[in-house]
Design an enzyme around this catalytic site. Sequence first.
Site, PDB file in Angstrom:
ATOM      1  NE  ARG A  64     112.423  18.547  46.268  1.00  0.00           N
ATOM      2  CZ  ARG A  64     112.064  18.372  44.996  1.00  0.00           C
ATOM      3  NH1 ARG A  64     112.660  17.466  44.248  1.00  0.00           N
ATOM      4  NH2 ARG A  64     111.097  19.083  44.475  1.00  0.00           N
ATOM      5  CG  PHE A 107     105.891  28.851  48.897  1.00  0.00           C
ATOM      6  CD1 PHE A 107     104.779  29.539  48.431  1.00  0.00           C
ATOM      7  CD2 PHE A 107     106.798  29.530  49.695  1.00  0.00           C
ATOM      8  CE1 PHE A 107     104.585  30.885  48.742  1.00  0.00           C
ATOM      9  CE2 PHE A 107     106.612  30.877  50.014  1.00  0.00           C
ATOM     10  CZ  PHE A 107     105.505  31.558  49.533  1.00  0.00           C
ATOM     11  CG  ASP A 116     101.234  24.659  48.366  1.00  0.00           C
ATOM     12  OD1 ASP A 116     102.335  24.496  47.808  1.00  0.00           O
ATOM     13  OD2 ASP A 116     100.249  25.176  47.781  1.00  0.00           O
ATOM     14  CB  SER A 117      97.843  28.817  49.238  1.00  0.00           C
ATOM     15  OG  SER A 117      98.406  28.720  47.957  1.00  0.00           O
ATOM     16  CG  ASP A 159     110.903  26.260  45.896  1.00  0.00           C
ATOM     17  OD1 ASP A 159     111.307  27.156  45.133  1.00  0.00           O
ATOM     18  OD2 ASP A 159     110.697  25.078  45.508  1.00  0.00           O
ATOM     19  CB  CYS A 195     111.728  29.306  40.216  1.00  0.00           C
ATOM     20  SG  CYS A 195     110.003  29.576  40.575  1.00  0.00           S
TER      21      CYS A 195
HETATM   22  N1  SAH Z   1     108.923  23.519  46.817  1.00  0.00           N
HETATM   23  C1  SAH Z   1     108.113  22.781  45.883  1.00  0.00           C
HETATM   24  C2  SAH Z   1     107.709  23.587  44.666  1.00  0.00           C
HETATM   25  C3  SAH Z   1     106.955  24.863  44.986  1.00  0.00           C
HETATM   26  S1  SAH Z   1     105.920  25.414  43.686  1.00  0.00           S
HETATM   27  C4  SAH Z   1     108.875  21.499  45.473  1.00  0.00           C
HETATM   28  O1  SAH Z   1     109.990  21.266  45.934  1.00  0.00           O
HETATM   29  O2  SAH Z   1     108.311  20.723  44.721  1.00  0.00           O
HETATM   30  C5  SAH Z   1     105.097  26.732  44.436  1.00  0.00           C
HETATM   31  C6  SAH Z   1     103.933  26.349  45.345  1.00  0.00           C
HETATM   32  O3  SAH Z   1     103.509  27.531  46.009  1.00  0.00           O
HETATM   33  C7  SAH Z   1     102.695  25.793  44.658  1.00  0.00           C
HETATM   34  O4  SAH Z   1     102.413  24.516  45.155  1.00  0.00           O
HETATM   35  C8  SAH Z   1     101.573  26.783  45.021  1.00  0.00           C
HETATM   36  O5  SAH Z   1     100.332  26.125  45.326  1.00  0.00           O
HETATM   37  C9  SAH Z   1     102.111  27.428  46.262  1.00  0.00           C
HETATM   38  N2  SAH Z   1     101.621  28.791  46.548  1.00  0.00           N
HETATM   39  C10 SAH Z   1     101.395  29.800  45.674  1.00  0.00           C
HETATM   40  N3  SAH Z   1     101.026  30.912  46.324  1.00  0.00           N
HETATM   41  C11 SAH Z   1     101.021  30.626  47.658  1.00  0.00           C
HETATM   42  C12 SAH Z   1     100.756  31.366  48.843  1.00  0.00           C
HETATM   43  N4  SAH Z   1     100.398  32.652  48.795  1.00  0.00           N
HETATM   44  N5  SAH Z   1     100.868  30.739  50.038  1.00  0.00           N
HETATM   45  C13 SAH Z   1     101.239  29.434  50.093  1.00  0.00           C
HETATM   46  N6  SAH Z   1     101.500  28.692  48.996  1.00  0.00           N
HETATM   47  C14 SAH Z   1     101.404  29.264  47.801  1.00  0.00           C
END
Ligand code: SAH
Length: 392
Positions: free
Chosen positions: A210, A226, A248-249, A296, A336
């Site tokens: 970040r 995400f 985010d979804s 991510d 990850c």
């Molecule tokens: N980048 C974040 C961590 C991401 S965790 C950080 O820095 O803290 C992954 C995220 O992806 C979760 O919040 C989950 O709700 C979201 N997610 C999962 N499937 C998804 C999709 N199809 N579209 C959008 N978001 C999604």
Amino acid sequence: MYKRVILKRGKEESVKRFHPWIFSGAIARADKMEEGDLVTVYTHDGALLGNGHFQIGSIAVRLLTFDDTEIDEQFYVKRLTAAYGLRKALGLMRDDNNAFRLVHGEGDFLPGLVIDIYGHTAVMQAHSPGMHFARNIIAQALTELPGNLVHNVYYKSETTLPYKAQLDPQNDYIVGSYDTDVAIENGLKFHVDWLKGQKTGFFVDQRENRRLLEHYAAGRRVLNMFCYTGGFSFYALRGGATLVHSVDSSAKAISLTNANVALNFPDCDRHKAVAEDAFKYLDEMHKGDYDLIVLDPPAFAKHKSALRNALIGYRKLNAKALEKIETGGILFTFSCSQAVNKEQFRLAVFSAAAQTRRKVRILHQLTQPADHPISIYHPEGEYLKGLVLYVE
Ligand code: SAH
């Protein structure tokens, strides 16, 4: 005297190289054991290899020692003090930073245990029955760490322990109680929802990445895909992005992101958060809408069996972003999934780039930060991979 596990002839080789896992197929015979029992492992010829936790499953023993050291409270005090010493050396305990990982399983020679620190609260996860049974002495040992670091210990293992072990753990405070849910990372504040949030409530593993993004954010239009609790978004705002869109979804993630942006940048008119599926959003956005994109996603492959589909998923996702990003744009892309290695991930992104026929260069190759150390004897501990790409 712990229960005895005797290996098949020749199966001690990896243990002699300090790899802490013993697979069930390597065991010749053993005393009658229950989930989470402390065991001593011997070679076929009776030489002692170490002490560890037994578990029913393919990894049958997780070794905690490679000698006859007893696994008692003193043992945990020593290991936790060593883990604390490393984080102190890393400079992670400061007025402007009080969120970090204190224990990273095998990387801290404590397989089955994860502990994240948020201010004075430790959020502890057991991934093995043995650590579950040791939770109270571990919590006690945490309160004895130097610097009066830990006041509260929240135990959160409802989703991390093997379901079949039927341990029925309750998520709750073992020591202390709620004080604050606001923690600080590199001078930025955020709420951590360890009660309901994913993992321990925040992804501390993206701290350094970040910070790198902040460095590139000035004057750019940023898409944080995400976003979860919005970590990359508030670094982008501090870095001088002209606009930041967090996607985010999960609606819950979007409200957490909005709350965290407001905590750091009240009345910010450069930020917008949208609850939408990633693939749909990327399909519908226009080419050139963004000149910095973060991808991510959650682990696409939780197990080796899902590897093929995961690699297709990474290729498709990255192709969409690479196709639409503005010329001169920067893509931060991550995986990850432990089951996907560095080369496989890079190959998936390479295929995505080739598909778009754009000129793509690798600026940085990223990994997990130093408070998520990888034991050199346990390469499986490396899970976070990232590439920063310059796209023309
Ligand atoms: N980048 C974040 C961590 C991401 S965790 C950080 O820095 O803290 C992954 C995220 O992806 C979760 O919040 C989950 O709700 C979201 N997610 C999962 N499937 C998804 C999709 N199809 N579209 C959008 N978001 C999604």
